[in-house]
Write an enzyme that holds these catalytic residues in place. Sequence first.
Site, short mmCIF file in Angstrom:
data_model
loop_
_atom_site.label_atom_id
_atom_site.label_comp_id
_atom_site.label_asym_id
_atom_site.label_seq_id
_atom_site.Cartn_x
_atom_site.Cartn_y
_atom_site.Cartn_z
N GLY A 15 0.86 -1.19 0.00
CA GLY A 15 0.00 0.00 0.00
C GLY A 15 0.89 1.24 0.00
N GLY A 16 0.35 2.35 0.43
CA GLY A 16 1.11 3.59 0.38
C GLY A 16 2.43 3.51 1.13
N LEU A 249 -17.21 3.22 3.69
CA LEU A 249 -16.87 4.57 4.14
C LEU A 249 -17.54 5.66 3.31
CD1 LEU A 249 -14.96 6.32 5.92
CD2 LEU A 249 -13.30 6.15 4.08
N THR A 251 -16.76 9.57 3.12
CA THR A 251 -15.68 10.43 3.60
C THR A 251 -16.16 11.59 4.48
OG1 THR A 251 -13.91 11.93 2.94
CG2 THR A 251 -15.76 11.76 1.44
N HIS A 370 -12.83 1.39 11.52
CA HIS A 370 -12.15 2.07 10.43
C HIS A 370 -10.62 2.02 10.50
CE1 HIS A 370 -11.69 4.82 7.13
NE2 HIS A 370 -11.11 5.74 7.86
N GLU A 401 -0.30 1.98 8.85
CA GLU A 401 -1.32 1.60 9.84
C GLU A 401 -0.86 0.46 10.74
OE1 GLU A 401 -5.26 1.11 8.26
OE2 GLU A 401 -6.10 0.54 10.21
N ARG A 412 -7.13 9.18 15.74
CA ARG A 412 -6.48 9.77 14.58
C ARG A 412 -7.36 10.85 13.95
NH1 ARG A 412 -6.96 9.11 9.26
NH2 ARG A 412 -8.04 7.10 9.22
N SER A 417 -3.82 9.71 8.11
CA SER A 417 -3.35 8.36 7.78
C SER A 417 -2.58 8.39 6.46
CB SER A 417 -4.51 7.37 7.69
OG SER A 417 -5.40 7.76 6.67
N LEU A 418 -3.10 9.11 5.48
CA LEU A 418 -2.36 9.20 4.20
C LEU A 418 -1.04 9.91 4.41
CD1 LEU A 418 -5.27 9.91 1.65
CD2 LEU A 418 -3.99 7.80 1.98
#
Lengths: 597, 233
Positions: A15-16, A249, A251, A370, A401, A412, A417-418
């Site tokens: 992932g990121g 989700l 947003t 979440h 995460e 958070r 998170s991003l």
Amino acid sequence: MANVHQYEVVVVGAGGAGLMAGLYASKTAKTAVISKLYPTRSHTGAAQGGIGAALGNLEDDSPEWHTYDTVKGSDYLGDQDAIEFMCAAAPDVVYELEHMGLPFNRTPDGKIAQRRFGGHTNNETGKPVTRACYAADRTGHMILQTLYQQCIKNNVTFYDEFHVLDFITVNGAAAGVVALELATGELHIFHAKAVIFATGGHGRVWEITSNAYAYTGDGVAITLRRGIPAEDMEFFQFHPTGIYRMGILITEGVRGEGGVLLNDKGERFMDRYAPTVKDLASRDVVSRAMYLEMKAGRGIGGKRYLHLDITPETVNKYAALDGRVRPDGSPYTVTGEEILKKLPDIIDFCKTYLGVDPVSQPMPVQPTAHYAMGGIPTNVRTEIVIDENNTVMPGAYAAGEVACVSVHGANRLGTNSLLDIVVFGKEAGINAAEFARGASFQPLPDDAADFTRQQLDALRNGSGKERAADIAREMKEVMFDHVGVFRIEEGMQQALEKVRELKQRFKEVRVEDQGSRFNTELLNTWELSNLLDLAEVTAASALARKESRGAHARDDFQERDDKNWMKHTLAWLKDGDVELRYKPVTLTKYEPKKRVY
Amino acid sequence: MQVTIDVFRFDPEKDQKPHFDQFVVEAEPVDRVLDLLEKIKDYHDGSLTFRRSCAHGVCGSDAMRINGVNRLACKVLVQDVGTRIKVEPILGLKVKRDLIVDMEPFFDHYKSVLPYFINDEAPPEKERLQSPEARERFDDTTKCILCAACTTSCPSFWSDSAYVGPAAIVNAHRFIFDDRDQGAAQRLEILNQQMGVWRCRTAFNCTEACPRDIHITQAIAEVKKAITSGKLD
């Protein structure tokens, strides 16, 4: 015998955080990125609203305000050195993403567009500030795609659909991982000087969740089995706005664009719970307010959901009441067309799954599991630390995460998170490569894959008296009911006992599929063993914490207790029991204050 | 309600050739087809094999043929397709097991069009500026999730798997029409080759198959026009 590969740095997860780590580590070290999914399937792609950075493109903002908001949002459990580092790094890392080609939305003068998000404020006025840099409502998708594109450009080595099942440690240091190749069922040993865990969260522990099927806590479960503690697992975020019953989700950007939550009486109830920022309070605050509204019988039709309303009529009404203005001072208004343009995906979700068009109808929403604030403990350099003295395990890293740095503390903020995944993914890649340059490979043990084989054999050879799906369902229900938005001693005790019973019953599960190629039943069942371990650690950590802080809200201990509980939980799984110890929070200049929005 | 679902099965470890298995499951009208597959795997046959992750149409794992058309199993509800459902793997890629196909040729085509930002000039200290109109020019093609629903619905791809396919062209389009990018000429040269855009016969299957509602045929036409005109407007 397993196949053996050798890399200086191995990244687990794509992932990121994993892609950013892979991108940076591979600049100077021989690196492989291993993922149980094709990288573009990773859950980063589901993030919608934005990435937080105080660019100040539309109004005054500063990294210091972002830092304070994050500390406050964490309910003073976040480590302030790590938060300062992240928020200071934010503008440059967002510019870096833009330089990689990320298609952010734009302001009229061509800069990166920004929107409001919960808990992000102008520290002088206390009012919401536009800090979330966004690409429509698919910011995570754009980050995931952009980072994957850059990895292709830079020839990063991938092992797609290789499921990592164990962490090899030798002499107290990282030595590699064991992975199962989905296509063949064969085991592979990746011998490495440094290992970076970037495997994401574990929201599949709960019944109503926004999380992907893949979010089964693999990284934390694997390291727990290898004697590494899990930090702050009682802090799990329930996002206020998941699609009713499905958990998908919606947003927070909806509220950033002016959407409001309404109860059965059509009342905007958030002004009673957060008079200054109202619907843009922190997620824990909003989820609790929703829960209380529903408990008081003000759910829609008396049911367990509320309305999230982004229709222009409602948005414009409350924007006028709030005196909200645009950057040029004119009154804030929206049209249906603008909403469709800014939030196309959530409109598509609502039409597809609910038959509801948010441009003209309110969306039925409920809090949904979440995000894991807790995870593998690391320091600000992303090195895994294994005890209350922050002793570093050489060569072991975690980011995103799966990790607990801790920048999110007890709760958070949206958009962080991003930010976390790109800032700390990059940090992990750089630091792991640097470590590898100065380190030798640890010798591989002869039996490196044995522990993995034992686990898989047990799943294949169980009695078959129990069914994995039943155990999963019972775990999700009890965790959602008793280790959810609100908690109380008896409920958590009940949940803990239930999870322990389920772990016993799990030993009687037998995987029907005895094949080797793409044996997803085998892997899904192994993933359930991870979820059970994390559920147990979560319930035990929550039960012990006798206070309310951030996402951990207790009916029987309603106040935050800084004197006794401003400390991180460390939980070990030992001989079928959970051992808890604690370590202090790192403070810099932010003294704990009562948290009011 | 009860739903009868016929699922394509093929396990190369034991099957000579594919067959269909029929399952009857309890379902709600708002259940996703993916929910039914999960139910079958959980309670009827654990060996049923398919990919899935996000379950709401953004990760691109679960493209399959549902009643003869390419769909994401997580974005189709029972009420959309009725109580008789047939599920097969997407066409044109080798079946590895049941509903899982070999995605490597698909990703190879994707990688062949230089699907990444190219600009060799030193970036400014802050962001590169881009007008909202310039950003809008390629917005549609940024939505691609690489699920392969388009490429595996394309008759040209079925007849020759060397064709780069609509998904790769969509991802080339995303960069060709981004005014910050400088790699358009290279990509257009690649797509002007025999297995590039000219294989497209404008069947529109791709546009109908796209779960992200990307106007794929239009994007391909824009790339064709850019090649013939030598201009990017």
